[in-house]
Design an enzyme around this catalytic site. Structure first.
Site, mmCIF file in Angstrom:
data_model
loop_
_atom_site.group_PDB
_atom_site.id
_atom_site.type_symbol
_atom_site.label_atom_id
_atom_site.label_comp_id
_atom_site.label_asym_id
_atom_site.label_seq_id
_atom_site.Cartn_x
_atom_site.Cartn_y
_atom_site.Cartn_z
ATOM 1 N N PRO A 120 6.161 3.232 13.866
ATOM 2 C CA PRO A 120 5.761 2.812 12.479
ATOM 3 C C PRO A 120 4.512 2.149 12.501
ATOM 4 C CG PRO A 120 7.170 0.735 13.337
ATOM 5 C CD PRO A 120 7.307 1.920 14.390
ATOM 6 N N CYS B 174 -21.282 4.255 -6.100
ATOM 7 C CA CYS B 174 -21.874 5.046 -7.236
ATOM 8 C C CYS B 174 -21.229 6.713 -7.006
ATOM 9 C CB CYS B 174 -23.437 5.235 -6.533
ATOM 10 S SG CYS B 174 -24.231 3.821 -7.261
ATOM 11 N N TYR C 167 -4.088 1.315 6.459
ATOM 12 C CA TYR C 167 -5.024 2.270 6.182
ATOM 13 C C TYR C 167 -5.876 1.929 5.061
ATOM 14 C CZ TYR C 167 -1.568 4.781 8.698
ATOM 15 O OH TYR C 167 -0.691 5.067 9.652
#
Ligand code: LLP
Length: 471
Positions: free
Chosen positions: A315, A385, A414
Site C-alpha cells: 500500500p 499561470c 502523491y
C-alpha cells in the site's frame, strides 16, 4: 471501526471523533490527532497549524507521525491476524519518498517498494537493507538494475527486455539475482484510467498469454532466483471484489510457476486501497481489506493444495494519504459577479498536481478560525499561470481574508512526490509533527536551489554583449 467526521455546515467539519486508536487512518479526512485549540486553531500532532506556518513558512506540508505509524501497524497487525502464513507489508514509496518517511515506515517493520534509482537510493540511505526493498518499474535502466543487484534487492521484473538485461547482468553477479515476476491479471476496477494497471491494455507486466513461456525461460536461468509473483490492479479502489479476484488468479499462477520448477514462495498482491478525501468517500478499512485478501489467498491455496506463500501487499496511499495536510496562506480574491469568487492561495498545481491531473477533489478548512460558520462557497485558486490551476472547485468555508491559513486535507499521498517547480515556484517545506514537537523533514527550496542545475554558456554571461549583438 469507521472514523466518523462531523458534517455540520455551520462549523468545522472532518475532525476525527470517537475512538481514535480503533479508527482506520484511511477513513478519516484529517490526521487522527486533529483537534481544535482554545484559540480556535487547527492542531495536528499537538502542534498549532498557524504556529507551524509562522515558524516554517507557507505553503507547508504537515505530516502527522502518529497517523502514519497507526496505518503501518494496522497493515502489519491485520496481516498477522488474518493470514495464517508469513506476511510482510511493504510501503509503496512513490506515494511519498524521503528519508524521514522511509525511516518511519522501516521502524514499524515494513519493507519498501521503490520504482527508480532515486527512490532506491533514498531507501538505502534511510537504512533499509536490500532484502526489504522491492524494486518495481517498467523500464529500469542498466545502472538502476546494477545498483539494485549490488544492494541485494528483490527485483520485480516487468517485461522481456528487463528479463534479458538481467540475464546479461547476472554473469557479473556474485550470486543469483532474486526476482519476482510482474503479471498483468486482466482485472478491471473502477478508478481513474490513469491509475488503473491491472487491465490487459496496460504498459505494466507480462501478458497472461505469455506466462508459461516466461516461467519456462526463467526456470532455465541459473543466475535468476525467482521467489515470487506480483500484480497490482490500480489505485484509490473502494471495491473489495477485484482484490479478492486477484488473489484467486495469483494463486493459480503460483501453482503453475511451481510446476515449472520455480522456487516461488512469495505472492505480492500490490496495493490500491483507497482513502477518504471528502466526507462522501467510503473506503473499506485497512483491516477489512487485509482480511479479504488474506482469506482469499489462504482459501485458494487450500483448495489447490499448495503451501501458503509469504503474503506481501504494497500500500502507498492508504498508509500516508490521510497523515498529511497542506497549509496555504490566503492571498487576494476575485469576485466574478453571479458566477463565483476565487480565493487565491500561495501554492497550487506545483505542490499538488492531483486536481489538474486526475480532477481529484479535496476538502479545505480555515485553520485559524475553525468554529466560524461556513457561509461562503468559493473556488480555491492556485498561484500558477494556468486557468486549470484550481485546488478546489467548490469549497465551503467561513469568510476569508488575506493572511488566513487554509488547510487542504489528505495530501500525504502523491503530492510531495509529484510536486514540480512549474513557474519556478520553490517546493514547500515539510514538517513531521508528534506530541507537540515539530521537526523539519524537507527543507523549503530557495531561489538559489531553483537555479542550481542551470548552466549559462560563456557567450551568454554578459548581458551587455548579448544586447550589443542585438543592436
Ligand atoms: N504497487 C504498485 C506496483 C503500484 O504501481 C502502486 C501505485 C502501488 C503499489 C501503490 O498503490 P496505492 O496503494 O498507493 O494505491 N499518482 C496517482 C497514483 C499512482 C499510483 C501508481 N502506482 C495519484 O495521485 O492518484
Amino acid at each position: 471501526m469507521v472514523s466518523t467526521v462531523e458534517r455540520s455546515q455551520t462549523s468545522c467539519r472532518y475532525l476525527p471523533t470517537g475512538d481514535r486508536a480503533a479508527s482506520s487512518p484511511n477513513q478519516s479526512v484529517l490526521p487522527l490527532t486533529a483537534t481544535v485549540s482554545a484559540a480556535d486553531h487547527l492542531m495536528i500532532g499537538g502542534c498549532d497549524v498557524v504556529d507551524l506556518v509562522n515558524r516554517f513558512g507557507s505553503p507547508l506540508y504537515i505530516l502527522d507521525e502518529a497517523t502514519l505509524r497507526t496505518a503501518c501497524r494496522q497493515y502489519r497487525d491485520a496481516m498477522r491476524q488474518h493470514y495464517p502464513g508469513e506476511s510482510l507489508a511493504i510501503y509503496a514509496s512513490k506515494a511519498w519518498n524521503c528519508l524521514a518517511v522511509c525511516a518511519i515506515v522501516a521502524s514499524e517493520g515494513l519493507g519498501i517498494d521503490v520504482v527508480s534509482g532515486g527512490e532506491l537510493h533514498t531507501a538505502l540511505q534511510a537504512g533499509l537493507t536490500g532484502d526489504r526493498i522491492y524494486f518495481h518499474g517498467n523500464n529500469k535502466s542498466v545502472e538502476e538494475l546494477s545498483r539494485a543487484i549490488e544492494a541485494d534487492c528483490r527485483i520485480v521484473v516487468d517485461n522481456w527486455h528487463e528479463l534479458r538485461t538481467l540475464v546479461m547482468l547476472q554473469s557479473n553477479a556474485a550470486k543469483p539475482i532474486t526476482i519476482l515476476l510482474r503479471l498483468t491479471p486482466g482485472i478491471e476496477c473502477h478508478t481513474h484510467e490513469y491509475i488503473r494497471t491491472g487491465h490487459l491494455d496496460s504498459k505494466f507486466g507480462f501478458d497472461p498469454d505469455q506466462i508459461e513461456t516466461v516461467f519456462q525461460y526463467v526456470s532455465k536461468q541459473e543466475g535468476l532466483l525467482c521467489i515470487g509473483l506480483h500484480a497490482h490492479i490500480g489505485s484509490q479502489i473502494f471495491e473489495l471484489q477485484p482484490h479478492e479476484d486477484l488473489a484467486g488468479v495469483m494463486v493459480q499462477w503460483l501453482q503453475k510457476a511451481a510446476q515449472y520448477g520455480l522456487p516461488v514462495s512469495e505472492l505480492d498482491i500490490g496495493g490500491g486501497l483507497g482513502i477518504c478525501y471528502t466526507e462522501s468517500d467510503d473506503p473499506p478499512s485497512i483491516d477489512a481489506w487485509v482480511k479479504v485478501v488474506s482469506t482469499a489467498v489462504a482459501k485458494a491455496c487450500e483448495a489447490q493444495g499448495i503451501a501458503l506463500p509469504r503474503l506481501i501487499c504494497e500500500p502507498g496511499r492508504s498508509l500516508i494519504g490521510s497523515a498529511c495536510v497542506t497549509a496555504y496562506t490566503v492571498g487576494g480574491q476575485k469576485i466574478v459577479p453571479d458566477i463565483r469568487t476565487y480565493v487565491a492561495v500561495d501554492g497550487g498545481m506545483s505542490d499538488n498536481p492531483r486536481p489538474i491531473t486526475y480532477q481529484s477533489v479535496y476538502r479545505a478548512l480555515a485553520a485559524n478560525q475553525m468554529s466560524i460558520p461556513l457561509t461562503e462557497s468559493v473556488t480555491i485558486a492556485g498561484k500558477h499561470c494556468e486557468s486549470g490551476d484550481v485546488v478546489i472547485q467548490e469549497a465551503v468555508l467561513p469568510p476569508l481574508t488575506a493572511g488566513d491559513i487554509l488547510v487542504i486535507a489528505a495530501t500525504g499521498a502523491y503530492n510531495y512526490s509529484m510536486a514540480s517547480n512549474y513557474n519556478r515556484v520553490p517546493r514547500p517545506a515539510a514538517v513531521l509533527v508528534n506530541d507537540g514537537d515539530a521537526h523539519l523533514i524537507i527543507q523549503r527550496e530557495t531561489l538559489q536551489d531553483l537555479i542550481r542545475q542551470d548552466c549559462l554558456p560563456a557567450h551568454l554571461t554578459s548581458l551587455d554583449a548579448a544586447h550589443d549583438g542585438l543592436a
